[in-house]
Design an enzyme around this catalytic site. Sequence first.
Site, PDB file in Angstrom:
ATOM      1  N   ASP A  40      10.650  -7.840   9.592  1.00 24.38           N
ATOM      2  CA  ASP A  40       9.078  -7.749   8.901  1.00 24.38           C
ATOM      3  C   ASP A  40       9.531  -9.358   8.167  1.00 24.38           C
ATOM      4  OD1 ASP A  40       7.743  -5.293   8.739  1.00 24.38           O
ATOM      5  OD2 ASP A  40       9.911  -4.767   7.583  1.00 24.38           O
ATOM      6  N   HIS A  85      15.287   4.427   5.988  1.00 22.14           N
ATOM      7  CA  HIS A  85      15.376   4.399   7.549  1.00 22.14           C
ATOM      8  C   HIS A  85      16.748   4.991   8.210  1.00 22.14           C
ATOM      9  CE1 HIS A  85      12.876   0.928   6.640  1.00 22.14           C
ATOM     10  NE2 HIS A  85      12.108   1.322   7.860  1.00 22.14           N
ATOM     11  N   GLY A  96       6.840  -1.099   9.815  1.00 17.41           N
ATOM     12  CA  GLY A  96       6.491   0.188  10.722  1.00 17.41           C
ATOM     13  C   GLY A  96       5.488   1.683  10.519  1.00 17.41           C
ATOM     14  N   SER A  97       5.718   2.009  10.927  1.00 22.28           N
ATOM     15  CA  SER A  97       5.145   3.630  11.138  1.00 22.28           C
ATOM     16  C   SER A  97       5.692   4.441  10.876  1.00 22.28           C
ATOM     17  CB  SER A  97       4.097   3.685  12.092  1.00 22.28           C
ATOM     18  OG  SER A  97       4.598   3.148  13.428  1.00 22.28           O
ATOM     19  N   GLY A  98       5.431   5.039  10.230  1.00 23.21           N
ATOM     20  CA  GLY A  98       6.305   6.478  10.495  1.00 23.21           C
ATOM     21  C   GLY A  98       6.931   6.654   8.271  1.00 23.21           C
ATOM     22  N   HIS A  99       5.996   5.800   8.091  1.00 15.38           N
ATOM     23  CA  HIS A  99       6.190   6.184   6.612  1.00 15.38           C
ATOM     24  C   HIS A  99       4.946   6.170   5.201  1.00 15.38           C
ATOM     25  CE1 HIS A  99       9.581   3.899   7.021  1.00 15.38           C
ATOM     26  NE2 HIS A  99       9.281   3.321   7.087  1.00 15.38           N
TER      27      HIS A  99
END
Length: 319
Positions: free
Chosen positions: A97, A206, A41-44
């Site tokens: 994932d 998360h 996921g993005s955001g990391h």
Amino acid sequence: MLTGIIAAHPDHLWRPENAPRAVVAKRGPRPGKVALVVGGGSGHEPTFLGFVGKGLADAAAIGNVFASPPPQPAVDAALAANGGAGVLFLYGNYAGDVMNFDMASELLEMEGVEAKTVLSTDDIASAPRDQREKRRGVAGNVFIFKAAGAAADMMMPLDEVERIARHANDRTFTMGVALSSCSLPQTRRPSFDLPAGEMEIGMGIHGEPGVRRGPLRPADEVADELMDAILAEMAAPAGSRVAVLVNSLGSTPLMELYILNARIAQRLADAGLVVHKTLVGPYCTSLEMAGASITVMHLDDELQRMLDHPCDCAMFRQG
């Protein structure tokens, strides 16, 4: 975001036509080389796409914020990076994932491309030692990706790149602390509740629950609690070499990370351990979450060679 990153780093990254969620290294993939594909996921950021480049990952599949990429971007990334020597998928151990990358592996096999998978499981707070296969992959990804990427860049065969990735994962240990929540762009509300003046030890990237919540304590005491757990888990004899990552979860400034590192360096010296390399900064973030994580990799000659191997990525360079 991806359009902006490609515009900022055109010498390092490109996107295949009709594959908007696949990011590929300009100078990494080549004939006869194992394709190392990471993702999540993005955001990391800079995980994952910031570590795509020569000597590290060949491509990345990027999902929505805190969400796994669908199978097709992983297939797109793998096919764009495929040099005929097989593909290694390397990513954190999260259910979405695993499901989607496993589907991508099956689709690649149907195309005649051999694909293997290694899951990172460095978060020691997320499951007991005897259930390590259930642990999450967090900031230790940086060292694990680096080791596998070096092996692939050295033109090692797929089985050997897979072995080194597993070996790196087995010797990488991370634990974090959260001081505040983050908010998802679509909700703009905190993803969990953490009152001002409190901290949570072992919080996931998360917002997954940690192992203990309590009043905020001085930096040295926080570092001691995290290092106590890491050193006990690692069980490295005096004289061992280590690599250290002091990682910001998003809004924790470098000043505070270096304060933590002062205590970390002292604890490692007291344990008789030799620090070969230290990284300090935002390497695996959680949007604007306040907090930090500590990662220690227990080096041997092989892993030290992998970490020291040159790489040139949009957001990380070595050598």
